[in-house]
Design a protein around this motif. Sequence first.
Motif, mmCIF file in Angstrom:
data_model
loop_
_atom_site.group_PDB
_atom_site.id
_atom_site.type_symbol
_atom_site.label_atom_id
_atom_site.label_comp_id
_atom_site.label_asym_id
_atom_site.label_seq_id
_atom_site.Cartn_x
_atom_site.Cartn_y
_atom_site.Cartn_z
ATOM 1 N N TYR A 255 10.384 35.367 28.059
ATOM 2 C CA TYR A 255 10.832 34.957 26.911
ATOM 3 C C TYR A 255 12.495 36.186 26.637
ATOM 4 O O TYR A 255 12.963 35.598 26.008
ATOM 5 N N VAL A 256 12.351 37.449 26.724
ATOM 6 C CA VAL A 256 13.652 37.879 27.186
ATOM 7 C C VAL A 256 14.497 38.544 28.195
ATOM 8 O O VAL A 256 15.266 39.635 27.079
ATOM 9 N N SER A 257 13.894 38.184 28.753
ATOM 10 C CA SER A 257 15.421 38.808 29.629
ATOM 11 C C SER A 257 16.416 38.410 29.835
ATOM 12 O O SER A 257 16.842 37.373 29.538
ATOM 13 N N GLY A 258 17.643 38.645 29.802
ATOM 14 C CA GLY A 258 18.892 37.864 29.878
ATOM 15 C C GLY A 258 19.244 37.407 31.222
ATOM 16 O O GLY A 258 20.476 36.749 31.198
ATOM 17 N N GLU A 259 18.142 37.560 31.647
ATOM 18 C CA GLU A 259 19.157 37.444 33.142
ATOM 19 C C GLU A 259 17.734 36.319 33.875
ATOM 20 O O GLU A 259 16.482 36.766 34.225
ATOM 21 N N PRO A 260 17.822 34.996 34.398
ATOM 22 C CA PRO A 260 16.747 34.259 34.913
ATOM 23 C C PRO A 260 16.753 35.035 36.331
ATOM 24 O O PRO A 260 15.892 33.889 36.907
ATOM 25 N N TYR A 261 17.255 35.344 37.298
ATOM 26 C CA TYR A 261 16.987 35.822 38.672
ATOM 27 C C TYR A 261 17.250 37.285 38.628
ATOM 28 O O TYR A 261 16.631 38.213 39.823
ATOM 29 N N ASP A 262 16.265 37.821 37.879
ATOM 30 C CA ASP A 262 15.752 39.307 38.360
ATOM 31 C C ASP A 262 13.979 39.580 39.325
ATOM 32 O O ASP A 262 13.661 37.723 38.977
ATOM 33 N N GLU A 263 14.675 40.237 40.359
ATOM 34 C CA GLU A 263 13.787 39.845 41.544
ATOM 35 C C GLU A 263 12.465 40.503 41.058
ATOM 36 O O GLU A 263 11.672 39.473 41.651
ATOM 37 N N ALA B 200 10.023 26.160 33.043
ATOM 38 C CA ALA B 200 10.510 25.094 32.255
ATOM 39 C C ALA B 200 11.096 26.496 30.790
ATOM 40 O O ALA B 200 12.277 26.292 29.975
ATOM 41 N N GLU B 201 10.018 27.094 30.392
ATOM 42 C CA GLU B 201 11.058 28.159 29.656
ATOM 43 C C GLU B 201 12.555 29.037 30.304
ATOM 44 O O GLU B 201 13.192 28.819 29.326
ATOM 45 N N LEU B 202 12.603 29.375 31.398
ATOM 46 C CA LEU B 202 13.695 29.502 31.493
ATOM 47 C C LEU B 202 14.456 28.732 31.526
ATOM 48 O O LEU B 202 15.573 29.593 31.242
ATOM 49 N N LYS B 203 14.548 27.421 32.014
ATOM 50 C CA LYS B 203 15.166 26.349 32.109
ATOM 51 C C LYS B 203 16.303 26.002 31.107
ATOM 52 O O LYS B 203 17.603 26.393 30.745
ATOM 53 N N ARG B 204 15.160 26.727 29.458
ATOM 54 C CA ARG B 204 15.566 25.897 28.422
ATOM 55 C C ARG B 204 16.420 27.400 28.185
ATOM 56 O O ARG B 204 17.121 27.108 27.110
ATOM 57 N N ARG B 205 16.064 28.962 27.901
ATOM 58 C CA ARG B 205 17.096 29.413 27.669
ATOM 59 C C ARG B 205 18.140 30.334 28.460
ATOM 60 O O ARG B 205 19.178 30.532 27.732
#
Length: 73
Positions: free
Chosen positions: A23-31, A50-55
């Motif tokens: 919900y909050v992270s600015g990067e979708p690739y956080d390890e 789905a939420e990551l793709k939306r954000r």
Amino acid sequence: MGLIRLLLLVVVLVGGYWAYYVYVSGEPYDEIGTAINSRLPEKAREFGCAELKRRHSGAVNAPAGCEPYWTRI
């Protein structure tokens, strides 16, 4: 009793970090976030992806664990 508290604390910490990642992270690739997400049950992983793709709609590559869901979304 101490072991139960420790296990509960671990579950809350891991679940909280996953929620932060989705919900909050600015990067979708956080390890750490991708490691947690890739080990969740299918429905939770699908929701998280789905939420990551939306954000992060501009992300070209799917985060680890989201590959099967990234193209369907």
